[in-house]
Design an enzyme around this catalytic site. Structure first.
Site, PDB file in Angstrom:
ATOM      1  N   GLY A  90      -4.785   2.875   3.100  1.00 36.89           N
ATOM      2  CA  GLY A  90      -5.906   1.967   3.284  1.00 36.89           C
ATOM      3  C   GLY A  90      -6.420   1.341   2.000  1.00 36.89           C
ATOM      4  N   CYS A  91      -5.704   1.500   0.910  1.00 39.31           N
ATOM      5  CA  CYS A  91      -6.103   0.894  -0.362  1.00 39.31           C
ATOM      6  C   CYS A  91      -5.226  -0.327  -0.628  1.00 39.31           C
ATOM      7  CB  CYS A  91      -5.952   1.897  -1.509  1.00 39.31           C
ATOM      8  SG  CYS A  91      -7.058   3.304  -1.374  1.00 39.31           S
TER       9      CYS A  91
END
Length: 136
Positions: free
Chosen positions: A45-46
């Site tokens: 999710g980065c």
């Protein structure tokens, strides 16, 4: 332990200065071993790939180590690690990372995707200390 961070960022008068400071901090993170750049240590999710590990110390405090492919994300990671290092699980659980990042005047200028990535890193820090605490 946070006062050096506050001192560092209070001297930065605009976003460009804080941006440069984040890049400088990214270069100060200890080298992260390539063999630790595993899927298990990666934070999903980065914007950029981010890895984070933790070691519990004899005094029940934690030491985090991490890396990212992006300079700004790595700088943000360095700030989060500085905030969380040498604290025990209860202290980390009680930390208001967002309030600290607001005080440092970092969070407002970040894109929505970077803020979401930051949230994922904070979640992982708290999750890792919980998992280690349970696994004692």
């Amino acid at each position: 332990m946070l006062s050096p961070l506050f001192e560092l960022f209070s001297k930065q008068h605009n976003w460009q200065d804080r941006y440069r400071q984040l890049i400088a901090l990214s270069k100060q993170l200890p080298a992260f071993p390539d063999d630790q750049k595993t899927e298990a240590n990666q934070i999903d999710g980065c914007e950029n790939r981010v890895w984070l590990t933790v070691k519990k110390q004899p005094d029940d405090s934690f030491i985090f180590q991490g890396d990212s492919e992006g300079r700004i994300v790595k700088g943000l990671l360095a700030v989060l690690i500085t905030i969380a290092n040498n604290k025990n699980a209860e202290q980390i659980k009680a930390l208001d990372f967002h309030a600290i990042l607001n005080q440092l005047k970092i969070i407002d200028e970040l894109s929505q995707s970077r803020q979401q990535g930051l949230d994922k890193i904070i979640e992982r820090i708290k999750l890792l200390t919980n998992d280690v605490k349970k696994g004692e």
